[in-house]
Write a protein that holds these residues in place. Sequence first.
Motif, PDB file in Angstrom:
ATOM      1  N   ALA A 223      -3.828  -1.516   1.284  1.00  0.00           N
ATOM      2  CA  ALA A 223      -3.506  -0.556   0.234  1.00  0.00           C
ATOM      3  C   ALA A 223      -4.809  -0.163  -0.453  1.00  0.00           C
ATOM      4  CB  ALA A 223      -2.532  -1.163  -0.774  1.00  0.00           C
ATOM      5  N   PRO A 224      -4.887   1.050  -1.006  1.00  0.00           N
ATOM      6  CA  PRO A 224      -6.141   1.465  -1.651  1.00  0.00           C
ATOM      7  C   PRO A 224      -6.381   0.737  -2.962  1.00  0.00           C
ATOM      8  CG  PRO A 224      -4.447   3.119  -1.998  1.00  0.00           C
ATOM      9  CD  PRO A 224      -3.865   2.102  -1.053  1.00  0.00           C
ATOM     10  N   LEU A 225      -7.647   0.499  -3.245  1.00  0.00           N
ATOM     11  CA  LEU A 225      -8.057  -0.049  -4.529  1.00  0.00           C
ATOM     12  C   LEU A 225      -8.373   1.136  -5.427  1.00  0.00           C
ATOM     13  CD1 LEU A 225      -8.799  -2.536  -6.231  1.00  0.00           C
ATOM     14  CD2 LEU A 225     -11.101  -2.411  -5.243  1.00  0.00           C
ATOM     15  N   LEU A 226      -7.600   1.295  -6.502  1.00  0.00           N
ATOM     16  CA  LEU A 226      -7.648   2.529  -7.292  1.00  0.00           C
ATOM     17  C   LEU A 226      -8.287   2.308  -8.662  1.00  0.00           C
ATOM     18  CD1 LEU A 226      -4.058   3.836  -6.496  1.00  0.00           C
ATOM     19  CD2 LEU A 226      -6.213   4.553  -5.430  1.00  0.00           C
ATOM     20  N   PHE A 227      -8.977   3.351  -9.122  1.00  0.00           N
ATOM     21  CA  PHE A 227      -9.638   3.334 -10.422  1.00  0.00           C
ATOM     22  C   PHE A 227      -9.217   4.573 -11.206  1.00  0.00           C
ATOM     23  CE2 PHE A 227     -12.071   0.714  -7.622  1.00  0.00           C
ATOM     24  CZ  PHE A 227     -12.377  -0.396  -8.414  1.00  0.00           C
ATOM     25  N   PRO A 228      -8.112   4.476 -11.939  1.00  0.00           N
ATOM     26  CA  PRO A 228      -7.603   5.624 -12.707  1.00  0.00           C
ATOM     27  C   PRO A 228      -8.629   6.123 -13.713  1.00  0.00           C
ATOM     28  CG  PRO A 228      -5.969   3.869 -12.588  1.00  0.00           C
ATOM     29  CD  PRO A 228      -7.249   3.291 -12.077  1.00  0.00           C
ATOM     30  N   GLY A 229      -8.595   7.423 -13.940  1.00  0.00           N
ATOM     31  CA  GLY A 229      -9.491   8.029 -14.919  1.00  0.00           C
ATOM     32  C   GLY A 229     -10.828   8.448 -14.362  1.00  0.00           C
ATOM     33  N   MET A 230     -11.144   8.033 -13.135  1.00  0.00           N
ATOM     34  CA  MET A 230     -12.405   8.428 -12.521  1.00  0.00           C
ATOM     35  C   MET A 230     -12.172   9.621 -11.601  1.00  0.00           C
ATOM     36  SD  MET A 230     -14.375   4.802 -11.821  1.00  0.00           S
ATOM     37  CE  MET A 230     -15.964   5.652 -11.713  1.00  0.00           C
ATOM     38  N   ALA A 231     -13.256  10.247 -11.178  1.00  0.00           N
ATOM     39  CA  ALA A 231     -13.159  11.418 -10.309  1.00  0.00           C
ATOM     40  C   ALA A 231     -13.712  11.077  -8.923  1.00  0.00           C
ATOM     41  CB  ALA A 231     -13.890  12.595 -10.941  1.00  0.00           C
ATOM     42  N   HIS A 232     -14.039  12.108  -8.151  1.00  0.00           N
ATOM     43  CA  HIS A 232     -14.395  11.907  -6.743  1.00  0.00           C
ATOM     44  C   HIS A 232     -15.676  11.105  -6.551  1.00  0.00           C
ATOM     45  CE1 HIS A 232     -14.363  12.779  -2.475  1.00  0.00           C
ATOM     46  NE2 HIS A 232     -15.593  13.282  -2.555  1.00  0.00           N
ATOM     47  N   ASP A 233     -16.715  11.431  -7.319  1.00  0.00           N
ATOM     48  CA  ASP A 233     -18.004  10.754  -7.159  1.00  0.00           C
ATOM     49  C   ASP A 233     -18.029   9.457  -7.961  1.00  0.00           C
ATOM     50  OD1 ASP A 233     -18.882  12.676  -5.437  1.00  0.00           O
ATOM     51  OD2 ASP A 233     -20.597  13.313  -6.643  1.00  0.00           O
ATOM     52  N   LEU A 234     -17.369   8.440  -7.438  1.00  0.00           N
ATOM     53  CA  LEU A 234     -17.279   7.170  -8.153  1.00  0.00           C
ATOM     54  C   LEU A 234     -18.648   6.560  -8.418  1.00  0.00           C
ATOM     55  CD1 LEU A 234     -14.303   5.406  -6.299  1.00  0.00           C
ATOM     56  CD2 LEU A 234     -14.233   6.681  -8.436  1.00  0.00           C
ATOM     57  N   ASP A 245     -18.691  -3.143  -8.430  1.00  0.00           N
ATOM     58  CA  ASP A 245     -18.478  -4.581  -8.633  1.00  0.00           C
ATOM     59  C   ASP A 245     -17.231  -5.049  -7.891  1.00  0.00           C
ATOM     60  OD1 ASP A 245     -20.657  -5.568 -10.089  1.00  0.00           O
ATOM     61  OD2 ASP A 245     -19.837  -4.871 -11.997  1.00  0.00           O
ATOM     62  N   ALA A 246     -16.176  -4.241  -7.932  1.00  0.00           N
ATOM     63  CA  ALA A 246     -14.953  -4.605  -7.206  1.00  0.00           C
ATOM     64  C   ALA A 246     -15.201  -4.640  -5.700  1.00  0.00           C
ATOM     65  CB  ALA A 246     -13.833  -3.615  -7.544  1.00  0.00           C
ATOM     66  N   ILE A 247     -15.977  -3.692  -5.204  1.00  0.00           N
ATOM     67  CA  ILE A 247     -16.314  -3.662  -3.776  1.00  0.00           C
ATOM     68  C   ILE A 247     -17.094  -4.918  -3.397  1.00  0.00           C
ATOM     69  CG2 ILE A 247     -17.778  -2.503  -2.071  1.00  0.00           C
ATOM     70  CD1 ILE A 247     -16.997   0.153  -3.458  1.00  0.00           C
ATOM     71  N   LEU A 248     -18.092  -5.266  -4.191  1.00  0.00           N
ATOM     72  CA  LEU A 248     -18.925  -6.425  -3.870  1.00  0.00           C
ATOM     73  C   LEU A 248     -18.152  -7.730  -4.037  1.00  0.00           C
ATOM     74  CD1 LEU A 248     -22.270  -5.241  -5.483  1.00  0.00           C
ATOM     75  CD2 LEU A 248     -21.634  -5.201  -3.068  1.00  0.00           C
ATOM     76  N   ASP A 249     -17.234  -7.778  -5.002  1.00  0.00           N
ATOM     77  CA  ASP A 249     -16.372  -8.964  -5.142  1.00  0.00           C
ATOM     78  C   ASP A 249     -15.495  -9.123  -3.897  1.00  0.00           C
ATOM     79  OD1 ASP A 249     -17.412  -9.476  -7.637  1.00  0.00           O
ATOM     80  OD2 ASP A 249     -15.719  -8.623  -8.746  1.00  0.00           O
ATOM     81  N   TRP A 250     -14.914  -8.010  -3.438  1.00  0.00           N
ATOM     82  CA  TRP A 250     -14.093  -8.048  -2.224  1.00  0.00           C
ATOM     83  C   TRP A 250     -14.927  -8.481  -1.028  1.00  0.00           C
ATOM     84  CZ3 TRP A 250     -14.914  -5.018   2.160  1.00  0.00           C
ATOM     85  CH2 TRP A 250     -13.910  -5.088   3.151  1.00  0.00           C
TER      86      TRP A 250
END
Length: 259
Positions: A223-234, A245-250
């Motif tokens: 399932a996708p890891l989502l970050f509400p309130g952000m736009a395309h260029d995360l 940080d979430a990517i590196l934790d994963w």
Amino acid sequence: MRSELLRFEDWTSPVPAVEREVVSRLVEGEDEQPPVLFVPGPGHGAWAFAERWLGHTAKRGFPAHSLTPRDGGDLRAHVHDVVQVAAALPRQAVLVGHGTGALVVAYALGRYPARAAVLVSPVLEPRPALGAALRANPFGTLPALFGGAQRLNRKQLFSPGLPAEEADAYLAKIHPRPPRAWTARGDAPRPVGNPPALVVGSPDDRVVPRTSLDRAAARYGGAPLLFPGMAHDLMLDAGWAEPIDAILDWLAKELAGPR
């Protein structure tokens, strides 16, 4: 998904050699983590990751690199460049693609045995992305329907939380390119070695619809890891540290698990 380590056209029509622009941030002292290769989409260069994510990734212990897409290159050429750069790194690399760069990574996974892969705001399906772009920015998108360059605007790429002067400075660095060169023919190949894969995005992205994020994640078994309130260029938006940080934790968790 199909697998294609070698293709006939690689022998009959090899990709021309070019001087590649790779920006790197290395780890101080001995690095024990695999290198991370960030792949931007068209219009963005290595600078888009060098602004924030490269240094942050290196501080977390992962050598970080980003490859600028070659001028005038098609999807096949960009995939070739990613595979070549990854293969030249001292350790088996993690591939991270953003936007259409995620499509490049999806194809590169069929030819390079990545340690892991992350698809950030992935544009894997051109029609839903084009429809979303037409709704959000019709005047900037219409040229793409006739083979011209698509111009994304501030509201598509950045959230209101990013100061306007920063957003405009980033927009000035983005060079619109015709989308036809990045068009895929058929599904991406099956990843070599079945590496763990993560899809990251925002439900408020005006480039990639939420349904496309769900389908991309399901394709890789999650399932996708989502970050509400952000736009395309995360990687450039306000709050940029949370997704990396979430990517590196994963990634750290995946590396610690059995292979």
